[in-house]
Design an enzyme around this catalytic site. Structure first.
Site, PDB file in Angstrom:
ATOM      1  N   GLN A 111      -1.343   1.967   8.990  1.00 14.71           N
ATOM      2  CA  GLN A 111      -1.143   2.267   7.570  1.00 14.71           C
ATOM      3  C   GLN A 111      -2.035   3.439   7.181  1.00 14.71           C
ATOM      4  OE1 GLN A 111      -2.619   0.015   4.076  1.00 14.71           O
ATOM      5  NE2 GLN A 111      -0.475  -0.172   3.477  1.00 14.71           N
ATOM      6  N   TYR A 191      -3.296   3.186  -5.201  1.00 11.86           N
ATOM      7  CA  TYR A 191      -3.938   4.330  -4.550  1.00 11.86           C
ATOM      8  C   TYR A 191      -3.180   5.621  -4.892  1.00 11.86           C
ATOM      9  CZ  TYR A 191      -6.615   0.612  -2.444  1.00 11.86           C
ATOM     10  OH  TYR A 191      -7.437  -0.483  -2.281  1.00 11.86           O
ATOM     11  N   ARG A 239       5.072   1.682   1.864  1.00 11.18           N
ATOM     12  CA  ARG A 239       4.804   0.475   1.084  1.00 11.18           C
ATOM     13  C   ARG A 239       4.795   0.808  -0.407  1.00 11.18           C
ATOM     14  NH1 ARG A 239       0.045  -4.172   0.791  1.00 11.18           N
ATOM     15  NH2 ARG A 239       1.439  -5.685   1.721  1.00 11.18           N
ATOM     16  N   GLY A 331      -0.756 -11.852   4.347  1.00 14.42           N
ATOM     17  CA  GLY A 331      -2.112 -11.339   4.171  1.00 14.42           C
ATOM     18  C   GLY A 331      -3.105 -12.484   4.263  1.00 14.42           C
TER      19      GLY A 331
HETATM   20  C1  LIG Z   1      -9.050  -8.483   2.152  1.00 13.60           C
HETATM   21  C2  LIG Z   1      -7.766  -7.797   1.796  1.00 13.60           C
HETATM   22  C3  LIG Z   1      -7.612  -6.450   2.100  1.00 13.60           C
HETATM   23  C4  LIG Z   1      -6.426  -5.773   1.807  1.00 13.60           C
HETATM   24  N1  LIG Z   1      -6.276  -4.462   2.174  1.00 13.60           N
HETATM   25  C5  LIG Z   1      -5.067  -3.853   2.043  1.00 13.60           C
HETATM   26  C6  LIG Z   1      -4.834  -2.560   2.614  1.00 13.60           C
HETATM   27  O1  LIG Z   1      -5.682  -1.946   3.254  1.00 13.60           O
HETATM   28  N2  LIG Z   1      -3.602  -2.031   2.434  1.00 13.60           N
HETATM   29  C7  LIG Z   1      -2.607  -2.680   1.744  1.00 13.60           C
HETATM   30  O2  LIG Z   1      -1.516  -2.152   1.620  1.00 13.60           O
HETATM   31  N3  LIG Z   1      -2.815  -3.906   1.230  1.00 13.60           N
HETATM   32  C8  LIG Z   1      -4.003  -4.511   1.386  1.00 13.60           C
HETATM   33  N4  LIG Z   1      -4.183  -5.797   0.924  1.00 13.60           N
HETATM   34  C9  LIG Z   1      -3.055  -6.504   0.310  1.00 13.60           C
HETATM   35  C10 LIG Z   1      -2.346  -7.376   1.339  1.00 13.60           C
HETATM   36  O3  LIG Z   1      -1.734  -6.582   2.341  1.00 13.60           O
HETATM   37  C11 LIG Z   1      -1.277  -8.238   0.678  1.00 13.60           C
HETATM   38  O4  LIG Z   1      -0.372  -7.389   0.030  1.00 13.60           O
HETATM   39  C12 LIG Z   1      -1.856  -9.217  -0.340  1.00 13.60           C
HETATM   40  O5  LIG Z   1      -2.929  -9.945   0.225  1.00 13.60           O
HETATM   41  C13 LIG Z   1      -0.781 -10.195  -0.823  1.00 13.60           C
HETATM   42  O6  LIG Z   1      -0.221 -10.897   0.272  1.00 13.60           O
HETATM   43  P1  LIG Z   1      -0.614 -12.423   0.567  1.00 13.60           P
HETATM   44  O7  LIG Z   1      -0.161 -13.211  -0.631  1.00 13.60           O
HETATM   45  O8  LIG Z   1       0.116 -12.789   1.828  1.00 13.60           O
HETATM   46  O9  LIG Z   1      -2.102 -12.462   0.727  1.00 13.60           O
HETATM   47  C14 LIG Z   1      -5.366  -6.470   1.175  1.00 13.60           C
HETATM   48  C15 LIG Z   1      -5.535  -7.824   0.870  1.00 13.60           C
HETATM   49  C16 LIG Z   1      -6.699  -8.493   1.177  1.00 13.60           C
HETATM   50  C17 LIG Z   1      -6.813  -9.970   0.873  1.00 13.60           C
END
Ligand SMILES: Cc1cc2nc3c(=O)[nH]c(=O)nc-3n(C[C@H](O)[C@H](O)[C@H](O)COP(=O)(O)O)c2cc1C
Length: 369
Positions: A111, A191, A239, A331
Protein backbone atom coordinates in the site's frame (compact mmCIF):
# COMPACT_ATOMS: atom_id res chain seq x y z
CA UNK A 1 -22.51 -30.96 17.28
CA UNK A 2 -21.01 -30.64 13.82
CA UNK A 3 -19.06 -33.59 12.57
CA UNK A 4 -15.67 -32.96 10.98
CA UNK A 5 -16.88 -32.96 7.36
CA UNK A 6 -19.57 -30.37 8.09
CA UNK A 7 -17.06 -28.27 9.96
CA UNK A 8 -14.73 -28.24 7.01
CA UNK A 9 -17.46 -27.10 4.67
CA UNK A 10 -18.39 -24.12 6.77
CA UNK A 11 -18.43 -20.82 4.96
CA UNK A 12 -17.33 -22.48 1.72
CA UNK A 13 -18.01 -19.35 -0.29
CA UNK A 14 -15.18 -17.56 1.53
CA UNK A 15 -12.82 -20.22 0.23
CA UNK A 16 -13.57 -19.83 -3.44
CA UNK A 17 -10.72 -18.51 -5.55
CA UNK A 18 -11.33 -15.01 -6.91
CA UNK A 19 -9.13 -13.31 -9.46
CA UNK A 20 -7.44 -9.94 -9.20
CA UNK A 21 -5.82 -9.00 -12.49
CA UNK A 22 -3.88 -12.06 -13.61
CA UNK A 23 -3.62 -13.44 -10.06
CA UNK A 24 -5.81 -16.16 -8.59
CA UNK A 25 -6.22 -15.83 -4.83
CA UNK A 26 -6.50 -19.04 -2.84
CA UNK A 27 -9.50 -17.67 -0.92
CA UNK A 28 -11.49 -14.47 -0.50
CA UNK A 29 -9.87 -13.35 2.76
CA UNK A 30 -7.09 -10.75 2.82
CA UNK A 31 -5.24 -8.75 5.45
CA UNK A 32 -6.24 -5.09 5.64
CA UNK A 33 -3.41 -2.55 5.57
CA UNK A 34 -2.38 -1.60 9.11
CA UNK A 35 0.26 0.92 10.12
CA UNK A 36 2.32 -0.51 12.95
CA UNK A 37 5.19 2.03 13.02
CA UNK A 38 7.80 -0.68 13.53
CA UNK A 39 10.31 0.26 10.85
CA UNK A 40 13.69 1.77 11.64
CA UNK A 41 13.93 5.54 12.06
CA UNK A 42 15.04 5.84 8.45
CA UNK A 43 12.04 3.91 7.17
CA UNK A 44 13.58 0.48 6.60
CA UNK A 45 11.32 -2.56 6.95
CA UNK A 46 12.77 -4.99 9.49
CA UNK A 47 13.18 -8.73 9.83
CA UNK A 48 10.60 -8.55 12.63
CA UNK A 49 8.09 -7.07 10.19
CA UNK A 50 8.81 -10.00 7.87
CA UNK A 51 7.91 -12.45 10.63
CA UNK A 52 4.81 -10.44 11.55
CA UNK A 53 3.47 -10.42 7.99
CA UNK A 54 4.42 -14.05 7.34
CA UNK A 55 2.23 -15.10 10.25
CA UNK A 56 -0.90 -13.95 8.38
CA UNK A 57 0.13 -15.84 5.26
CA UNK A 58 0.71 -18.93 7.41
CA UNK A 59 -2.78 -18.42 8.85
CA UNK A 60 -4.08 -18.72 5.25
CA UNK A 61 -4.87 -15.10 4.40
CA UNK A 62 -4.61 -15.32 0.62
CA UNK A 63 -3.30 -11.79 0.30
CA UNK A 64 -1.42 -9.50 2.66
CA UNK A 65 -1.71 -5.77 2.03
CA UNK A 66 1.10 -3.92 3.75
CA UNK A 67 0.70 -0.93 5.98
CA UNK A 68 0.65 2.46 4.26
CA UNK A 69 4.20 3.05 3.03
CA UNK A 70 5.43 6.53 2.20
CA UNK A 71 6.45 7.37 -1.32
CA UNK A 72 8.96 10.22 -1.22
CA UNK A 73 11.65 11.93 0.84
CA UNK A 74 9.71 15.14 1.32
CA UNK A 75 6.08 15.39 2.50
CA UNK A 76 4.61 11.89 2.29
CA UNK A 77 5.70 10.39 5.61
CA UNK A 78 2.88 10.46 8.15
CA UNK A 79 4.29 8.78 11.23
CA UNK A 80 7.66 8.28 12.85
CA UNK A 81 8.91 4.71 12.27
CA UNK A 82 6.54 4.29 9.35
CA UNK A 83 8.25 2.29 6.59
CA UNK A 84 8.99 3.99 3.28
CA UNK A 85 9.69 2.99 -0.29
CA UNK A 86 11.06 6.37 -1.22
CA UNK A 87 14.59 5.23 -2.05
CA UNK A 88 16.47 2.09 -3.05
CA UNK A 89 17.61 1.21 0.49
CA UNK A 90 14.00 1.22 1.68
CA UNK A 91 12.92 -0.84 -1.32
CA UNK A 92 15.68 -3.38 -0.68
CA UNK A 93 14.67 -3.70 2.98
CA UNK A 94 11.18 -4.76 1.89
CA UNK A 95 12.60 -7.77 0.03
CA UNK A 96 12.86 -9.74 3.26
CA UNK A 97 9.19 -9.10 4.01
CA UNK A 98 8.19 -10.13 0.50
CA UNK A 99 10.17 -13.34 0.68
CA UNK A 100 8.90 -14.19 4.19
CA UNK A 101 5.31 -13.95 2.89
CA UNK A 102 6.10 -15.84 -0.31
CA UNK A 103 7.72 -18.62 1.69
CA UNK A 104 4.35 -19.15 3.37
CA UNK A 105 2.65 -19.35 -0.01
CA UNK A 106 1.04 -15.93 0.38
CA UNK A 107 0.71 -12.97 -1.96
CA UNK A 108 1.67 -9.47 -0.86
CA UNK A 109 0.61 -6.06 -2.20
CA UNK A 110 2.23 -2.85 -1.09
CA UNK A 111 0.00 0.00 0.00
CA UNK A 112 1.46 3.33 -1.13
CA UNK A 113 0.51 6.28 1.02
CA UNK A 114 1.06 10.03 1.13
CA UNK A 115 -0.14 11.57 4.39
CA UNK A 116 -0.51 15.16 3.20
CA UNK A 117 -2.01 17.38 5.88
CA UNK A 118 -2.37 14.47 8.32
CA UNK A 119 1.37 14.02 8.63
CA UNK A 120 2.23 14.06 12.33
CA UNK A 121 5.76 12.66 12.22
CA UNK A 122 8.10 13.20 9.29
CA UNK A 123 11.87 12.92 9.47
CA UNK A 124 12.32 14.93 6.27
CA UNK A 125 10.36 18.09 7.12
CA UNK A 126 8.21 19.81 9.72
CA UNK A 127 5.98 21.42 7.11
CA UNK A 128 2.82 19.70 5.89
CA UNK A 129 1.01 20.16 2.57
CA UNK A 130 -2.58 19.69 1.47
CA UNK A 131 -4.97 20.74 -1.28
CA UNK A 132 -5.82 23.90 0.67
CA UNK A 133 -4.51 25.58 3.75
CA UNK A 134 -7.18 24.10 6.04
CA UNK A 135 -6.26 22.74 9.43
CA UNK A 136 -7.41 19.08 9.70
CA UNK A 137 -10.25 18.42 12.13
CA UNK A 138 -9.66 16.18 15.12
CA UNK A 139 -6.41 15.40 16.85
CA UNK A 140 -3.20 13.57 16.03
CA UNK A 141 -3.27 9.82 16.65
CA UNK A 142 -1.80 8.88 20.00
CA UNK A 143 -1.22 5.23 19.05
CA UNK A 144 1.42 6.63 16.68
CA UNK A 145 2.93 8.94 19.25
CA UNK A 146 1.08 12.12 18.25
CA UNK A 147 -0.68 14.58 20.47
CA UNK A 148 -2.73 17.74 20.10
CA UNK A 149 -3.96 19.41 16.96
CA UNK A 150 -2.60 18.90 13.46
CA UNK A 151 -0.54 21.63 11.78
CA UNK A 152 -2.16 23.80 9.16
CA UNK A 153 -0.82 22.66 5.78
CA UNK A 154 0.62 24.80 3.02
CA UNK A 155 -1.59 24.82 -0.08
CA UNK A 156 -0.06 22.61 -2.76
CA UNK A 157 1.20 24.21 -5.97
CA UNK A 158 0.92 22.52 -9.36
CA UNK A 159 4.55 21.45 -8.89
CA UNK A 160 3.68 19.81 -5.57
CA UNK A 161 0.83 17.95 -7.26
CA UNK A 162 3.08 16.77 -10.07
CA UNK A 163 5.69 15.58 -7.64
CA UNK A 164 3.11 13.65 -5.60
CA UNK A 165 1.96 11.90 -8.79
CA UNK A 166 5.54 11.15 -9.78
CA UNK A 167 6.39 9.86 -6.31
CA UNK A 168 3.55 7.32 -6.39
CA UNK A 169 4.67 6.09 -9.82
CA UNK A 170 8.35 5.81 -8.89
CA UNK A 171 7.53 4.11 -5.58
CA UNK A 172 5.30 1.64 -7.44
CA UNK A 173 8.17 0.79 -9.79
CA UNK A 174 10.47 0.15 -6.83
CA UNK A 175 7.81 -2.02 -5.17
CA UNK A 176 7.34 -4.11 -8.30
CA UNK A 177 11.13 -4.54 -8.61
CA UNK A 178 11.35 -5.57 -4.93
CA UNK A 179 9.03 -8.49 -5.68
CA UNK A 180 5.61 -7.27 -4.54
CA UNK A 181 2.73 -8.98 -6.30
CA UNK A 182 0.73 -5.79 -6.71
CA UNK A 183 0.08 -2.23 -5.58
CA UNK A 184 -2.70 -0.61 -3.61
CA UNK A 185 -2.82 3.18 -3.84
CA UNK A 186 -4.10 4.65 -0.56
CA UNK A 187 -6.86 6.94 -1.73
CA UNK A 188 -8.84 6.69 1.52
CA UNK A 189 -9.04 7.52 5.22
CA UNK A 190 -8.21 11.22 5.11
CA UNK A 191 -4.71 11.12 3.62
CA UNK A 192 -3.62 13.35 0.75
CA UNK A 193 -5.70 11.89 -2.08
CA UNK A 194 -8.78 11.79 0.13
CA UNK A 195 -8.05 15.39 1.19
CA UNK A 196 -8.51 16.33 -2.46
CA UNK A 197 -11.76 14.38 -2.67
CA UNK A 198 -13.20 15.80 0.52
CA UNK A 199 -15.23 18.98 0.06
CA UNK A 200 -14.23 20.70 3.29
CA UNK A 201 -10.46 20.12 2.96
CA UNK A 202 -10.35 21.04 -0.73
CA UNK A 203 -11.19 24.66 -1.45
CA UNK A 204 -9.22 24.90 -4.65
CA UNK A 205 -10.50 26.84 -7.63
CA UNK A 206 -8.37 25.10 -10.26
CA UNK A 207 -9.09 21.80 -12.07
CA UNK A 208 -8.50 19.87 -8.81
CA UNK A 209 -11.25 21.65 -6.83
CA UNK A 210 -14.97 22.32 -6.96
CA UNK A 211 -16.95 19.58 -8.71
CA UNK A 212 -16.70 15.92 -7.71
CA UNK A 213 -15.09 15.23 -11.12
CA UNK A 214 -12.36 17.72 -10.22
CA UNK A 215 -11.91 16.47 -6.67
CA UNK A 216 -11.37 12.85 -7.83
CA UNK A 217 -8.91 13.95 -10.54
CA UNK A 218 -5.78 13.38 -8.46
CA UNK A 219 -6.77 9.78 -7.68
CA UNK A 220 -7.23 9.18 -11.41
CA UNK A 221 -3.95 10.82 -12.37
CA UNK A 222 -2.05 8.83 -9.73
CA UNK A 223 -3.64 5.58 -10.93
CA UNK A 224 -2.76 6.40 -14.54
CA UNK A 225 0.82 7.29 -13.67
CA UNK A 226 1.30 4.13 -11.61
CA UNK A 227 -0.19 2.07 -14.43
CA UNK A 228 2.19 3.64 -16.95
CA UNK A 229 5.13 2.86 -14.67
CA UNK A 230 4.33 -0.78 -13.85
CA UNK A 231 2.69 -1.89 -17.09
CA UNK A 232 -0.66 -3.33 -18.10
CA UNK A 233 -0.18 -6.77 -16.54
CA UNK A 234 0.81 -5.76 -13.04
CA UNK A 235 -2.03 -5.68 -10.45
CA UNK A 236 -2.87 -2.14 -9.35
CA UNK A 237 -5.86 -0.99 -7.33
CA UNK A 238 -7.00 1.82 -5.11
CA UNK A 239 -8.55 2.16 -1.68
CA UNK A 240 -11.48 4.55 -1.18
CA UNK A 241 -13.53 5.55 1.85
CA UNK A 242 -15.95 8.12 3.09
CA UNK A 243 -14.72 8.12 6.71
CA UNK A 244 -11.30 9.27 7.81
CA UNK A 245 -8.93 8.56 10.68
CA UNK A 246 -9.73 12.05 11.96
CA UNK A 247 -13.42 12.14 10.90
CA UNK A 248 -14.94 8.70 11.20
CA UNK A 249 -18.49 9.30 10.02
CA UNK A 250 -17.99 11.63 7.05
CA UNK A 251 -20.37 11.03 4.12
CA UNK A 252 -20.09 12.22 0.52
CA UNK A 253 -22.43 15.20 0.25
CA UNK A 254 -24.18 14.09 -2.94
CA UNK A 255 -24.52 10.46 -1.92
CA UNK A 256 -25.11 8.05 -4.78
CA UNK A 257 -24.44 10.63 -7.45
CA UNK A 258 -20.99 11.28 -5.97
CA UNK A 259 -20.43 7.51 -5.80
CA UNK A 260 -21.28 7.18 -9.49
CA UNK A 261 -18.92 9.97 -10.54
CA UNK A 262 -16.12 8.74 -8.28
CA UNK A 263 -16.31 5.10 -9.32
CA UNK A 264 -16.82 5.79 -13.03
CA UNK A 265 -13.81 8.13 -12.99
CA UNK A 266 -11.64 5.55 -11.26
CA UNK A 267 -12.80 2.81 -13.64
CA UNK A 268 -11.59 4.80 -16.63
CA UNK A 269 -8.06 4.65 -15.26
CA UNK A 270 -8.12 0.84 -15.47
CA UNK A 271 -7.64 -0.42 -11.89
CA UNK A 272 -7.57 -4.18 -11.25
CA UNK A 273 -9.52 -3.77 -8.04
CA UNK A 274 -11.24 -1.23 -5.81
CA UNK A 275 -10.88 -1.59 -2.05
CA UNK A 276 -13.72 0.01 -0.13
CA UNK A 277 -13.50 0.69 3.57
CA UNK A 278 -16.58 1.72 5.50
CA UNK A 279 -17.24 1.83 9.21
CA UNK A 280 -19.43 -1.25 8.68
CA UNK A 281 -19.21 -2.66 5.15
CA UNK A 282 -22.67 -4.26 5.36
CA UNK A 283 -24.55 -1.05 6.19
CA UNK A 284 -26.13 1.24 3.59
CA UNK A 285 -23.65 3.79 2.28
CA UNK A 286 -26.34 6.47 2.18
CA UNK A 287 -30.01 6.38 3.05
CA UNK A 288 -31.59 3.81 0.82
CA UNK A 289 -30.05 0.42 1.32
CA UNK A 290 -27.11 -0.12 -0.99
CA UNK A 291 -23.64 -0.62 0.42
CA UNK A 292 -20.74 1.36 -0.98
CA UNK A 293 -19.25 -1.89 -2.27
CA UNK A 294 -22.40 -2.56 -4.32
CA UNK A 295 -22.17 0.88 -5.86
CA UNK A 296 -18.47 0.31 -6.57
CA UNK A 297 -19.27 -2.97 -8.30
CA UNK A 298 -22.02 -1.42 -10.37
CA UNK A 299 -19.96 1.50 -11.62
CA UNK A 300 -16.52 -0.08 -12.03
CA UNK A 301 -17.09 -3.71 -13.09
CA UNK A 302 -13.81 -4.73 -11.46
CA UNK A 303 -13.30 -6.93 -8.36
CA UNK A 304 -14.29 -5.11 -5.20
CA UNK A 305 -12.63 -5.69 -1.86
CA UNK A 306 -14.79 -4.90 1.16
CA UNK A 307 -13.56 -3.81 4.57
CA UNK A 308 -15.14 -2.77 7.87
CA UNK A 309 -16.29 -4.95 10.74
CA UNK A 310 -16.34 -8.20 8.82
CA UNK A 311 -14.74 -10.37 11.50
CA UNK A 312 -17.91 -12.42 12.01
CA UNK A 313 -17.65 -15.21 9.39
CA UNK A 314 -21.37 -15.35 8.63
CA UNK A 315 -21.49 -11.60 8.03
CA UNK A 316 -18.48 -11.71 5.69
CA UNK A 317 -19.95 -14.66 3.85
CA UNK A 318 -23.31 -12.97 3.37
CA UNK A 319 -21.72 -9.93 1.75
CA UNK A 320 -19.97 -12.16 -0.79
CA UNK A 321 -22.96 -14.46 -1.30
CA UNK A 322 -25.15 -11.48 -2.10
CA UNK A 323 -22.72 -10.36 -4.77
CA UNK A 324 -21.78 -7.19 -2.90
CA UNK A 325 -18.03 -7.88 -2.84
CA UNK A 326 -15.45 -10.33 -4.16
CA UNK A 327 -12.85 -10.29 -1.40
CA UNK A 328 -12.97 -9.15 2.22
CA UNK A 329 -10.17 -7.67 4.29
CA UNK A 330 -9.85 -7.90 8.04
CA UNK A 331 -8.10 -5.32 10.19
CA UNK A 332 -8.67 -5.54 13.92
CA UNK A 333 -10.10 -9.07 13.65
CA UNK A 334 -6.90 -10.12 11.92
CA UNK A 335 -4.82 -8.74 14.77
CA UNK A 336 -6.96 -10.84 17.12
CA UNK A 337 -6.88 -13.80 14.72
CA UNK A 338 -3.74 -14.10 12.61
CA UNK A 339 -5.11 -17.50 11.56
CA UNK A 340 -8.72 -16.37 10.93
CA UNK A 341 -9.07 -18.12 7.54
CA UNK A 342 -7.64 -21.35 8.87
CA UNK A 343 -9.83 -21.25 11.95
CA UNK A 344 -12.96 -20.56 9.95
CA UNK A 345 -12.11 -23.25 7.44
CA UNK A 346 -11.73 -25.73 10.27
CA UNK A 347 -14.90 -24.58 12.04
CA UNK A 348 -13.05 -23.14 15.02
CA UNK A 349 -14.35 -20.05 16.85
CA UNK A 350 -12.68 -16.66 16.30
CA UNK A 351 -11.39 -14.34 19.02
CA UNK A 352 -12.64 -10.84 19.80
CA UNK A 353 -10.24 -7.94 19.18
CA UNK A 354 -8.73 -6.49 22.31
CA UNK A 355 -7.53 -2.88 21.96
CA UNK A 356 -4.66 -3.50 24.40
CA UNK A 357 -2.70 -4.94 21.46
CA UNK A 358 -2.30 -1.35 20.19
CA UNK A 359 -1.32 0.01 23.60
CA UNK A 360 0.64 1.97 24.65
CA UNK A 361 1.37 2.44 20.95
CA UNK A 362 0.69 0.58 17.71
CA UNK A 363 4.15 -0.96 17.19
CA UNK A 364 4.35 -4.74 16.71
CA UNK A 365 4.53 -6.68 19.96
CA UNK A 366 6.74 -9.71 20.60
CA UNK A 367 3.75 -12.07 20.88
CA UNK A 368 2.63 -11.15 17.35
CA UNK A 369 5.70 -12.71 15.74
C1 LIG B 1 -3.64 -0.18 13.93
C2 LIG B 1 -4.32 0.15 12.64
C3 LIG B 1 -3.58 0.68 11.60
C4 LIG B 1 -4.16 0.98 10.37
N1 LIG B 1 -3.39 1.45 9.33
C5 LIG B 1 -3.93 1.58 8.09
C6 LIG B 1 -3.10 1.86 6.96
O1 LIG B 1 -1.88 1.98 7.04
N2 LIG B 1 -3.72 1.97 5.76
C7 LIG B 1 -5.07 1.83 5.61
O2 LIG B 1 -5.57 1.93 4.50
N3 LIG B 1 -5.86 1.54 6.67
C8 LIG B 1 -5.32 1.38 7.89
N4 LIG B 1 -6.11 1.01 8.95
C9 LIG B 1 -7.53 0.74 8.72
C10 LIG B 1 -7.77 -0.75 8.51
O3 LIG B 1 -7.15 -1.20 7.31
C11 LIG B 1 -9.26 -1.07 8.43
O4 LIG B 1 -9.80 -0.32 7.38
C12 LIG B 1 -10.00 -0.73 9.72
O5 LIG B 1 -9.34 -1.29 10.84
C13 LIG B 1 -11.44 -1.25 9.67
O6 LIG B 1 -11.45 -2.64 9.45
P1 LIG B 1 -11.77 -3.67 10.64
O7 LIG B 1 -13.17 -3.37 11.09
O8 LIG B 1 -11.63 -5.04 10.04
O9 LIG B 1 -10.76 -3.40 11.71
C14 LIG B 1 -5.55 0.75 10.18
C15 LIG B 1 -6.29 0.21 11.24
C16 LIG B 1 -5.70 -0.10 12.45
C17 LIG B 1 -6.54 -0.72 13.55
Amino acid sequence: MMDQSQKQNSHAILFEQPRIGHLTLKNRIALSPMTRTSATEDGLATEEMGRYYARFARGCYSLVITEGTYTDETYSQGYLNQPGIANQAQADAWRRVVSAVHQEDGLIFMQLMHAGALSQGNRYTDETIGPSSVKPVGEQLDIYGGQGEFSTPREMTKNDIESVIRSFAEAAGRARDAGFDGIEIHGANGYVLDQFLTDYTNQRTDEYGGSTENRIRLHVEVLEAVRREVGEDYPVGIRISQGKVNDFYHKWANGKEDARIIFESLAKAGPDFIHITEYDATRPAFDDGETLTELAKRYTHVPVIANGQLGEPAKAEELIANGKADVITLGKSALANPSWPKRVMEGEPVEEFDFSILQPQAYIKEHEL
